[in-house]
Design a protein around this motif. Structure first.
Motif, PDB file in Angstrom:
ATOM      1  N   ASN A  22       0.829  -1.203   0.000  1.00 52.79           N
ATOM      2  CA  ASN A  22       0.000   0.000   0.000  1.00 52.79           C
ATOM      3  C   ASN A  22       0.870   1.262   0.000  1.00 52.79           C
ATOM      4  N   PRO A  23       1.022   1.926  -1.146  1.00 56.64           N
ATOM      5  CA  PRO A  23       1.897   3.103  -1.221  1.00 56.64           C
ATOM      6  C   PRO A  23       1.465   4.268  -0.331  1.00 56.64           C
ATOM      7  N   SER A  24       0.218   4.322   0.057  1.00 56.51           N
ATOM      8  CA  SER A  24      -0.232   5.440   0.879  1.00 56.51           C
ATOM      9  C   SER A  24       0.218   5.325   2.331  1.00 56.51           C
ATOM     10  N   ARG A  25       0.859   4.235   2.711  1.00 55.83           N
ATOM     11  CA  ARG A  25       1.295   4.029   4.093  1.00 55.83           C
ATOM     12  C   ARG A  25       2.782   4.321   4.300  1.00 55.83           C
ATOM     13  N   THR A  26       3.473   4.854   3.299  1.00 54.25           N
ATOM     14  CA  THR A  26       4.914   5.084   3.423  1.00 54.25           C
ATOM     15  C   THR A  26       5.220   6.136   4.480  1.00 54.25           C
ATOM     16  N   ARG A  27       4.590   7.301   4.393  1.00 55.25           N
ATOM     17  CA  ARG A  27       4.843   8.355   5.379  1.00 55.25           C
ATOM     18  C   ARG A  27       4.485   7.908   6.783  1.00 55.25           C
ATOM     19  N   GLU A  28       3.390   7.205   6.887  1.00 57.24           N
ATOM     20  CA  GLU A  28       2.945   6.751   8.200  1.00 57.24           C
ATOM     21  C   GLU A  28       3.942   5.751   8.795  1.00 57.24           C
ATOM     22  N   ALA A  29       4.509   4.874   7.982  1.00 60.66           N
ATOM     23  CA  ALA A  29       5.498   3.908   8.472  1.00 60.66           C
ATOM     24  C   ALA A  29       6.751   4.613   8.968  1.00 60.66           C
ATOM     25  N   VAL A  30       7.189   5.642   8.239  1.00 57.90           N
ATOM     26  CA  VAL A  30       8.352   6.414   8.682  1.00 57.90           C
ATOM     27  C   VAL A  30       8.020   7.153   9.980  1.00 57.90           C
ATOM     28  N   LEU A  31       6.812   7.653  10.096  1.00 59.97           N
ATOM     29  CA  LEU A  31       6.377   8.330  11.319  1.00 59.97           C
ATOM     30  C   LEU A  31       6.357   7.369  12.501  1.00 59.97           C
ATOM     31  N   VAL A  32       5.862   6.153  12.300  1.00 63.16           N
ATOM     32  CA  VAL A  32       5.849   5.150  13.373  1.00 63.16           C
ATOM     33  C   VAL A  32       7.276   4.868  13.831  1.00 63.16           C
ATOM     34  N   ALA A  33       8.192   4.697  12.875  1.00 63.18           N
ATOM     35  CA  ALA A  33       9.586   4.423  13.228  1.00 63.18           C
ATOM     36  C   ALA A  33      10.204   5.585  14.000  1.00 63.18           C
ATOM     37  N   ALA A  34       9.961   6.807  13.543  1.00 64.70           N
ATOM     38  CA  ALA A  34      10.533   7.983  14.210  1.00 64.70           C
ATOM     39  C   ALA A  34       9.954   8.160  15.607  1.00 64.70           C
TER      40      ALA A  34
END
Length: 190
Positions: free
Chosen positions: A45-57
């Motif tokens: 799901n390409p729309s979850r890229t920013r959210e995944a980086v946010l979760v990691a940060a």
């Protein structure tokens, strides 16, 4: 030679669809629960890229804050260290898992692995909680996050669990073996 599971024996992404309007916390909860369908869908799901980086940060920031409050790291270095930790694990780990995993028959692209690993870093936030004097939260969060990473790599690459576990755990043992040797070398002994 290790075999990649064929598509016919692998669950398809249509078996599991996120509900529209799912909350951020609900997706993180699915990742923490080791939901394999979630990791399969988030990798594609390409729309979850920013959210995944946010979760990691965010999880790395919370881990760093917890380590600072437990006086394990210096107060001024926790912010920079947390971002460096998130960047190293997320971007470097994604690159490593894609390069080595593709050589062993996996099929994930870099961004797919990045999304799956970003969510797998969520349990690191347990580092904020001092569970007991002898069991720090960062230890439990690290083991849980490693387990999430195994599921994320397995689902993104579509490989057997043993191969995914080897891909995730082998670098950890390498780091555990090399870091003390480098420290001794830098100190001038040996």
């Amino acid at each position: 030679m290790l075999r990649v599971l064929p598509d016919s024996k692998w669950r398809t992404l249509t078996d599991y669809k996120e509900k529209r309007g799912s909350a951020f916390a609900e997706r993180v909860w699915k990742a923490v629960r080791l939901d394999p369908y979630f990791y399969s869908s988030v990798a594609k799901n390409p729309s979850r890229t920013r959210e995944a980086v946010l979760v990691a940060a965010l999880s790395s920031l919370i881990l760093g804050l917890g380590l600072m409050l437990m006086r394990i790291i210096a107060p001024l270095s926790w912010l920079l260290g947390a971002f460096a930790w998130a960047a190293l694990l997320l971007f470097g780990g994604s690159w490593f898992f894609v390069v080595i995993g593709r050589r062993l028959g996996g099929g994930a692209e870099y961004v797919e692995m990045l999304r799956a690993l970003g969510y797998a870093m969520a349990p690191q936030a347990l580092g904020f909680i001092p569970i007991a004097d002898f069991i720090p939260g960062f230890l439990i969060g690290g083991v849980w996050s490693t387990t999430c990473a195994v599921v994320a790599v397995r689902e993104a690459h579509r490989v057997p669990s043993r191969l995914a576990a080897a891909l995730v755990i082998a670098p950890l043992f390498t780091i555990i073996a090399v870091v003390p040797l480098v420290a001794v070398f830098l100190e001038g002994g040996g």
